[in-house]
Design a protein around this motif. Structure first.
Motif, short mmCIF file in Angstrom:
data_model
loop_
_atom_site.label_atom_id
_atom_site.label_comp_id
_atom_site.label_asym_id
_atom_site.label_seq_id
_atom_site.Cartn_x
_atom_site.Cartn_y
_atom_site.Cartn_z
N TYR A 133 -21.49 -11.91 -15.90
CA TYR A 133 -20.16 -11.30 -15.86
C TYR A 133 -19.57 -11.23 -14.47
O TYR A 133 -18.44 -10.82 -14.30
CB TYR A 133 -20.18 -9.92 -16.54
CG TYR A 133 -21.17 -8.93 -15.97
CD1 TYR A 133 -22.44 -8.80 -16.54
CD2 TYR A 133 -20.85 -8.12 -14.89
CE1 TYR A 133 -23.35 -7.90 -16.05
CE2 TYR A 133 -21.76 -7.21 -14.40
CZ TYR A 133 -23.01 -7.10 -14.98
OH TYR A 133 -23.92 -6.20 -14.48
N ARG A 134 -20.36 -11.62 -13.45
CA ARG A 134 -19.78 -11.63 -12.11
C ARG A 134 -19.71 -13.04 -11.53
O ARG A 134 -19.45 -13.22 -10.35
CB ARG A 134 -20.59 -10.71 -11.19
CG ARG A 134 -20.40 -9.24 -11.57
CD ARG A 134 -21.10 -8.32 -10.63
NE ARG A 134 -20.74 -8.57 -9.25
CZ ARG A 134 -21.51 -8.22 -8.23
NH1 ARG A 134 -22.65 -7.62 -8.44
NH2 ARG A 134 -21.13 -8.47 -6.99
N MET A 190 -17.22 -17.89 -14.32
CA MET A 190 -17.28 -19.25 -14.87
C MET A 190 -16.83 -19.21 -16.32
O MET A 190 -17.13 -18.27 -17.05
CB MET A 190 -18.71 -19.77 -14.82
CG MET A 190 -19.18 -19.95 -13.38
SD MET A 190 -20.81 -20.67 -13.32
CE MET A 190 -21.11 -20.60 -11.55
N PHE A 241 -9.48 -11.48 -24.12
CA PHE A 241 -10.67 -10.67 -23.81
C PHE A 241 -11.06 -10.75 -22.33
O PHE A 241 -11.27 -9.73 -21.67
CB PHE A 241 -11.84 -11.12 -24.69
CG PHE A 241 -13.06 -10.24 -24.58
CD1 PHE A 241 -13.17 -9.09 -25.33
CD2 PHE A 241 -14.10 -10.56 -23.71
CE1 PHE A 241 -14.28 -8.28 -25.24
CE2 PHE A 241 -15.22 -9.75 -23.61
CZ PHE A 241 -15.30 -8.61 -24.38
N GLY A 242 -11.12 -11.97 -21.80
CA GLY A 242 -11.52 -12.15 -20.41
C GLY A 242 -10.54 -11.51 -19.44
O GLY A 242 -10.93 -10.98 -18.41
N ILE A 284 -8.96 -17.36 -17.90
CA ILE A 284 -9.42 -16.50 -16.79
C ILE A 284 -9.40 -17.26 -15.47
O ILE A 284 -9.79 -16.73 -14.44
CB ILE A 284 -10.84 -15.95 -17.05
CG1 ILE A 284 -11.83 -17.09 -17.26
CG2 ILE A 284 -10.86 -15.01 -18.25
CD1 ILE A 284 -13.28 -16.64 -17.37
N ARG A 311 -9.79 -19.77 -24.23
CA ARG A 311 -10.39 -18.51 -23.82
C ARG A 311 -11.17 -18.68 -22.51
O ARG A 311 -11.18 -17.80 -21.65
CB ARG A 311 -11.34 -18.02 -24.93
CG ARG A 311 -11.93 -16.66 -24.68
CD ARG A 311 -12.81 -16.19 -25.81
NE ARG A 311 -14.00 -17.03 -25.94
CZ ARG A 311 -14.99 -16.79 -26.80
NH1 ARG A 311 -14.90 -15.75 -27.61
NH2 ARG A 311 -16.03 -17.58 -26.87
N ALA A 312 -11.81 -19.84 -22.36
CA ALA A 312 -12.60 -20.09 -21.15
C ALA A 312 -11.68 -20.38 -19.96
O ALA A 312 -12.03 -20.09 -18.82
CB ALA A 312 -13.56 -21.24 -21.37
N GLU A 318 -8.64 -8.91 -20.16
CA GLU A 318 -8.82 -7.47 -20.31
C GLU A 318 -9.99 -7.00 -19.44
O GLU A 318 -9.91 -5.98 -18.77
CB GLU A 318 -9.11 -7.20 -21.78
CG GLU A 318 -8.88 -5.79 -22.24
CD GLU A 318 -9.27 -5.64 -23.70
OE1 GLU A 318 -9.88 -4.64 -24.04
OE2 GLU A 318 -8.96 -6.58 -24.49
N MET A 319 -11.08 -7.78 -19.43
CA MET A 319 -12.24 -7.43 -18.61
C MET A 319 -11.87 -7.45 -17.13
O MET A 319 -12.47 -6.75 -16.33
CB MET A 319 -13.38 -8.43 -18.85
CG MET A 319 -13.98 -8.36 -20.24
SD MET A 319 -14.63 -6.73 -20.62
CE MET A 319 -13.68 -6.29 -22.06
N ARG A 320 -10.89 -8.28 -16.79
CA ARG A 320 -10.45 -8.37 -15.39
C ARG A 320 -9.33 -7.41 -15.09
O ARG A 320 -8.71 -7.48 -14.04
CB ARG A 320 -10.01 -9.81 -15.09
CG ARG A 320 -11.18 -10.72 -14.90
CD ARG A 320 -10.76 -12.19 -14.97
NE ARG A 320 -11.89 -13.05 -14.67
CZ ARG A 320 -12.95 -13.21 -15.47
NH1 ARG A 320 -12.99 -12.57 -16.62
NH2 ARG A 320 -13.95 -14.00 -15.13
#
Lengths: 383, 267
Positions: free
Chosen positions: A98-99, A102, A123-124, A175, A171-172, A126-128
């Motif tokens: 998660y850090r 990639m 999702f990605g 981010i 999705r990949a 949101e995590m960021r």
């Protein structure tokens, strides 16, 4: 870049065939990467390579060769046993997935079934902690890139396999990862869709200029879209080169066989420089100590076939051998001939479009090929 | 529909007979619960809801019912709270003895409850746990945990592949992955495990029989004692209520996951 001669030192570290760094800087570096599970032989060992910014590398090999493990080490999903992973000079070996920043596209898509397409892609972000409005805009842009804006509110199970894989790609990518990793992304799709998707992946990868690693067991797929290909076998990198060089100048018999069809001939080096194969003496481009047992390899489409009735094409230093056609197979854009040549059976491939003429079973022919098209390996290196 | 052959008819009759055999006693409870008689008889001489009225006034049974519900809820919550982390460890982590541990944890499923009950009694008696809520909860947990563990382990094993990995690579920390991806996808298994735990606890007679005391009564045991001493149709109306409550729970589970998927499968 000079064309490498077929090397004799089989254990030698594979050479990096990338053009010298200049235009683009090195972006991803793998240094002597190793993965072991318990006391088993290493799944991956001594794997070193460098990727330039914006390069698409194909990791190619049979199942169990360690290519997926390598990808999972790069993404951080599998801890390394030894070695280092550097992204733009920064050591990320110890960072959790998660850090690492990639983007990973998985073979089984791995979409979140309880979220809509848009929520999956968001999702990605949101995590960021990207703001809601910005995220919404970026999600739609990413979905636009894979032409799926219209399906943003669907659930993954309402989508076809190809659509699901495009969502996974979006999705990949949304981010804006530093590196894109693709783990056999096309293997669950049918043949036609596969060609379409691989070109789409290549287009997007080039448009974004993103550094990417593409794992596959399909050499055609790898040849078609990759800047360079690394062929792996039993946890090691056998060769890393451009698709063309890999095809024309494989450095090991394994690579030669893996990236296309090959004729195999076994012989012994003679004093004068030729190689004795059965009754015949063949010329090769390289040299080696007299008496050494050799494996000669010739690509089927490099062999020229002429009728025996016409004059023997004794052209400048070429290997010319008589033979008899044993089998003819029509494969659409080409004809495959099996030709008995002494005790050997040679496969000859000729294009149906440009080939001067076709042959029938029983025809007496001459086979001719250049010493430059003859790859030589020490016997016993192929197993 | 194709023509009815003899084997097909025979098969149909067999299935019908089996269903009658299994369900007749259960279905019989409903008419008897509306009997106007003072004792259980078939057919009843008259119809009346009087035994439902009597049931509502039977304070001891009502208390036992309330105790059973509270017990069931406490046991269910504890079962899930214990079984979920255990399932995660047993399914996700590789460690020596993992399979043996899983077998041991689910072994009580195979033990006759009379053996379990006796064993629990022997352990509890010297420690003052008999007749206590704490003891009752502990005893019921030995029954419900294997069910909960099994259902949750199956749920974890059948999660779609790589979704948790995918969440990780998208930037989610392990706990976030669990909360946003694993847990929502586990919801059907959690509902099934919860419902099953509740039913097993609510329904348990044998083990409860060993643990109950004058201060702590649970419904199945109280009903059992009631039947021992009385012969009126009040138990029938109590049973009818229980059947309906159980049916309701089963429907909830069926809606959420499909019963077969929740209870069986995988292993």
């Amino acid at each position: 870049m000079a064309i490498a001669r077929a090397p004799h030192a089989a254990g030698e570290a594979p050479r990096d065939a990338a053009p010298a760094a200049g235009l683009n800087s090195v972006h991803l570096t793998l240094e002597a990467l190793e993965k072991r599970y318990g006391n088993l032989p290493p799944s991956v060992s001594a794997l070193s390579l460098q990727l330039r910014q914006g390069e698409l590398l194909g990791l190619l090999g049979p199942s169990g060769c360690g290519k997926t493990t390598t990808l999972r080490m790069i993404s951080g999903l599998v801890p390394v046993t030894a070695g280092r992973i550097l992204v733009a000079g920064r050591d990320v070996t110890a960072l959790p997935p998660y850090r690492r920043d990639m983007g990973v596209v998985f073979q089984a898509y791995a979409l979140f079934p309880h979220m809509t397409v848009a929520e999956n892609v968001a999702f990605g972000l949101e995590m960021r902690k990207v703001s809601r409005t910005e995220a919404k805009e970026r999600v739609m842009r990413a979905l636009g890139m894979v032409r799926l804006e219209a399906l943003a509110d669907r659930k993954p199970r309402e989508l076809s396999g190809g659509q699901q894989q495009r969502v996974a790609l979006a999705r990949a990518l949304v981010i804006e990862p530093s590196i894109l990793l693709l783990d056999e992304p096309l293997s669950n799709l049918d043949a036609k869709l596969r060609d379409e998707m691989r070109n789409e992946i290549r287009d997007i990868q080039q448009r974004l200029g993103i550094t990417a690693v593409f794992v596959t067991h399909d050499q055609v797929e790898a040849m078609a879209i990759c800047d360079r290909i690394g062929v792996m076998r039993a946890g090691r990198l056998e060769q890393i080169a451009t698709p063309l060089e890999m095809y024309e100048r494989p450095t090991t018999p394994f690579v030669a066989d893996f990236v296309g069809r090959m004729n195999h001939l076994r012989g012994t080096r003679l004093e004068g420089g030729g190689v004795r194969v059965g009754e015949a003496v063949l010329a090769t481009a390289g040299t080696s100590p007299a008496g050494e047992a050799l494996l000669l390899m010739v690509r089927p489409h490099r062999i020229q076939m002429t009728p025996a009735a016409t004059a023997q094409p004794e052209a400048a230093g070429r290997n010319v051998q008589p033979g008899t056609v044993r089998r003819v197979t029509f494969v659409g854009d080409a004809l495959h001939y099996e030709v008995a040549m002494g005790a050997e059976t040679m496969l000859v491939e000729s294009s149906t479009v440009s080939g001067p003429q076709s042959f029938a079973v029983g025809d007496a022919v001459f086979l001719a090929w250049s010493p430059d098209d003859t790859l030589t390996f020490p016997a016993g290196t192929e197993a | 529909m194709n023509t009815l052959s003899l084997p097909r008819i025979a098969y149909g009759v067999l299935v019908a007979l089996l269903l009658v055999f299994l369900l007749a006693p259960v279905l019989l409870v409903f008419p008897i619960s509306f009997s106007a008689d003072n004792f259980i008889a078939w057919p009843p001489s008259g119809w009346s809801p009087r035994w439902y009225v009597a049931l509502a006034r039977e304070s001891e049974l009502l208390l036992a019912f309330r105790n059973s519900v509270v017990l069931g809820l406490v046991v269910t919550v504890l079962s899930l709270a214990i079984a979920l982390p255990a399932a995660v460890m047993l399914v996700r982590k590789e460690f020596p003895g993992r399979d043996i541990l899983f077998s041991v944890f689910t072994a009580p499923l195979l033990l006759p409850s009379i053996v379990l009950g006796l064993a629990i009694l022997i352990v509890f008696v010297g420690r003052g746990l008999v007749g206590s809520w704490f003891g009752m909860v502990l005893a019921h947990l030995t029954l419900t945990l294997p069910y909960a563990l099994r259902v949750l382990a199956t749920g974890l094993k059948t999660l779609p592949p790589a979704v948790e990995d995918a969440a990780g690579t998208l930037g989610a920390r392990p706990f976030t992955v669990f909360r946003r991806v694993t847990l929502p996808l586990m919801a059907p298994a959690l509902i099934a495990a919860g419902a099953l735990s509740f039913l097993v606890s609510f329904d348990e007679v044998v083990i409860s029989l060993f643990i109950v005391g004058p201060q702590l009564k649970v419904l199945p045991v109280s009903l059992y004692h009631y039947v021992e001493s009385r012969t009126d149709p009040l138990v029938a109306s109590a049973s009818a209520v229980l059947i309906l409550v159980t049916l309701l729970l089963v429907i909830v589970v069926e809606r959420a996951v499909g019963l077969r998927k929740a209870v069986g499968g995988g292993g």
